[in-house]
Design an enzyme around this catalytic site. Structure first.
Site, PDB file in Angstrom:
ATOM      1  N   HIS A 136       0.866  -1.185   0.000  1.00  0.00           N
ATOM      2  CA  HIS A 136       0.000   0.000   0.000  1.00  0.00           C
ATOM      3  C   HIS A 136       0.898   1.228   0.000  1.00  0.00           C
ATOM      4  CE1 HIS A 136      -3.051   2.925   1.111  1.00  0.00           C
ATOM      5  NE2 HIS A 136      -3.993   1.984   1.015  1.00  0.00           N
ATOM      6  N   LYS A 144      19.138  11.371 -50.183  1.00  0.00           N
ATOM      7  CA  LYS A 144      17.877  11.438 -49.429  1.00  0.00           C
ATOM      8  C   LYS A 144      17.864  12.537 -48.366  1.00  0.00           C
ATOM      9  CE  LYS A 144      14.960   8.427 -49.240  1.00  0.00           C
ATOM     10  NZ  LYS A 144      13.590   8.457 -49.751  1.00  0.00           N
ATOM     11  N   GLU A 174       7.607  12.920 -39.310  1.00  0.00           N
ATOM     12  CA  GLU A 174       7.130  11.550 -39.130  1.00  0.00           C
ATOM     13  C   GLU A 174       7.119  11.163 -37.656  1.00  0.00           C
ATOM     14  OE1 GLU A 174       8.563   9.818 -43.474  1.00  0.00           O
ATOM     15  OE2 GLU A 174       9.872   9.598 -41.743  1.00  0.00           O
ATOM     16  N   SER A 197      21.125   5.285 -45.296  1.00  0.00           N
ATOM     17  CA  SER A 197      22.389   4.547 -45.275  1.00  0.00           C
ATOM     18  C   SER A 197      22.785   4.080 -46.668  1.00  0.00           C
ATOM     19  CB  SER A 197      22.277   3.340 -44.340  1.00  0.00           C
ATOM     20  OG  SER A 197      21.305   2.432 -44.834  1.00  0.00           O
ATOM     21  N   THR A 247      -7.176  20.248 -52.946  1.00  0.00           N
ATOM     22  CA  THR A 247      -8.275  19.517 -52.323  1.00  0.00           C
ATOM     23  C   THR A 247      -8.248  18.103 -52.877  1.00  0.00           C
ATOM     24  OG1 THR A 247      -9.852  20.247 -54.025  1.00  0.00           O
ATOM     25  CG2 THR A 247      -9.675  21.606 -52.046  1.00  0.00           C
ATOM     26  N   HIS A 248      -8.367  17.122 -52.011  1.00  0.00           N
ATOM     27  CA  HIS A 248      -8.215  15.707 -52.380  1.00  0.00           C
ATOM     28  C   HIS A 248      -6.820  15.427 -52.940  1.00  0.00           C
ATOM     29  CE1 HIS A 248     -12.592  15.246 -51.910  1.00  0.00           C
ATOM     30  NE2 HIS A 248     -12.675  16.398 -52.552  1.00  0.00           N
TER      31      HIS A 248
END
Length: 436
Positions: A68, A273, A280, A268, A145-146
């Site tokens: 407790h 890149k 993310e 890598s 849009t879309h």
């Protein structure tokens, strides 16, 4: 600005050391008020306030035996008083209180601390959004849009939308934080069987809290669910911003990108890149906040006047959600503050469809010139679909159409494809939102 060196301040709030420190604050405040009312001896309250202490290791050792946490805490604090020859005074520790009188009230102190840090981070982020919205107030970009080109907007308006949403989040957060600024010292089932309501009011006031108007053995968990939900809402707005940055950084778009440091590497295997890793990460961690909100909703339904099914959950979701929200605000503030924006690429993308994005304006202009709207729609759409399919310059195709030329002179047609007509009210929108 918040950075990684200030973030541990939030983590410190949720340490065992600080939790027990908040528990002792509540015990001391309760003893002081009860002494003022003649319920316990003043010497006992003075000893608890000035001499009582705890050792986290000792509390954990006792808890391992008694199973407790509050009993382990009060036992360890009593031992600290007895070690100083204050045996008689130690008898009055935790007088008239039940475990959750301490736990819930102390948790409110921790949340109050956490809320202060989150609010500062919110205000800082909102300031950065405002600065960058004004910076790109008149920078034309394509509205989508879309995921498809629609009509022109400005990059500043895109950010202004985020600014307005975060201001709403700040209002929601302030309300939720204030709703959590409550304590409870009303006993085992909330009936004030051993203390009086005025004791609770004065103890809470001493701690900078408000008393819960009514409670069982616990403060009702709708407050907690609302608070965690607002954190999830904040995280969802940050996720929304991050998703937009991720889309804008795509190779095919390249209108904006995360800051990429000189020594940073993106892959890598592929040296070229530049990946939106911060965005993310923001999107991923926002999912945790939303899942914690679900857990908070599950905590609302407890058995009768109290069970402890909520307790284990809150030991996870409150530290995690407040720390994550604070962290994500810092990450997103830095993301937007250092965001690389490419107006020239925005202009290229605007022009890439040869004026297709002005089909709506052409429809209006033809209707205004006397053509039935349905006929104008069919005519404009036929040119648009052909231009899309055959990669033609829509503007040139329209200019060569004799039916259109009979209604719109060359100068009128030039106005149709003038972007300033559609962006002429940008200043008014900024004034409406910023009041400046």
């Amino acid at each position: 600005m918040i950075d990684r060196y200030t973030l541990p301040a939030m983590g410190r709030i949720w340490t065992e050391e600080n939790k027990y420190s908040c528990w002792l604050q509540v015990e001391s405040a309760a003893s002081t008020i009860l002494a003022e009312d003649g319920v316990i001896p003043p010497a006992a309250a003075e000893a608890i306030a000035a001499k009582a202490s705890f050792d986290v290791g000792r509390i954990q050792a006792i808890e391992a035996e008694v199973k407790h946490d509050v009993i382990a805490f009060t036992t360890a604090v009593s031992e600290s008083l007895k070690a100083q020859g204050l045996d008689a005074e130690s008898r009055w520790l935790h007088y008239g209180l039940t475990s959750n009188d301490i736990v819930d009230t102390a948790q409110a102190l921790q949340i109050k601390e956490a809320s202060s840090l989150i609010r500062t981070a919110l205000v800082e982020f909102i300031a950065v959004l405002k600065k960058r919205a004004i910076e790109f107030k008149h920078t034309p970009t394509i509205g989508r849009t879309h995921g498809i080109h629609a009509e022109p907007t400005t990059f500043g308006l895109k950010i202004l939308n985020w600014f307005a949403e975060m201001e709403r989040n700040l209002v929601r957060f302030d309300a939720a934080a204030e709703d959590m600024r409550v304590g409870k010292l009303s006993g085992a089932v909330g009936t004030f069987g051993h203390l009086k309501p005025e004791h609770e009011e004065r103890i809470c006031a001493r701690l900078g809290l408000k008393p819960a108007p009514v409670a069982t053995q616990v403060i009702q968990r709708d407050r907690h669910a609302a608070y965690i939900s607002v954190l999830a809402l904040i995280g969802s707005t940050l996720d929304k911003i991050a998703v937009e940055v991720r889309h804008l950084q795509r190779t095919e778009v390249r209108e904006a990108q995360e800051y990429f440091s000189e020594k940073q590497k993106g892959s890598s295997a592929m040296p070229h890149k530049k990946n939106p890793i911060t965005s993310e990460q923001i999107s991923g961690l926002a999912r945790v906040l939303r899942s914690n909100a679900q857990a908070a909703f599950e905590n609302i339904a407890l058995w009768h006047e109290r069970d402890i099914s909520h307790s284990s959950v809150e030991r996870v979701i409150f530290p995690d959600s407040t720390i994550l929200t604070h962290y994500l605000l810092a990450k997103t503030t830095n993301l937007i503050d250092k965001l690389l924006v490419y107006p020239a690429r925005m202009q290229r993308n605007l022009e890439s469809t040869g004026g297709l994005i002005f089909s709506g304006q052409l429809l209006l202009d033809l209707s205004e010139a006397g053509m039935m709207r349905e006929d104008a729609y069919r005519l404009v759409q036929s040119h648009a679909m052909r231009s899309w399919k055959e990669d033609l310059v829509f503007r040139d195709e329209v200019a060569r159409d004799p039916e259109i030329a009979s209604l719109l002179a060359a100068d009128q047609l030039a106005e149709t494809f003038d972007m300033t007509r559609q962006l002429g009210n940008v200043d008014a929108i900024f004034t409406r939102v910023l009041g400046e």
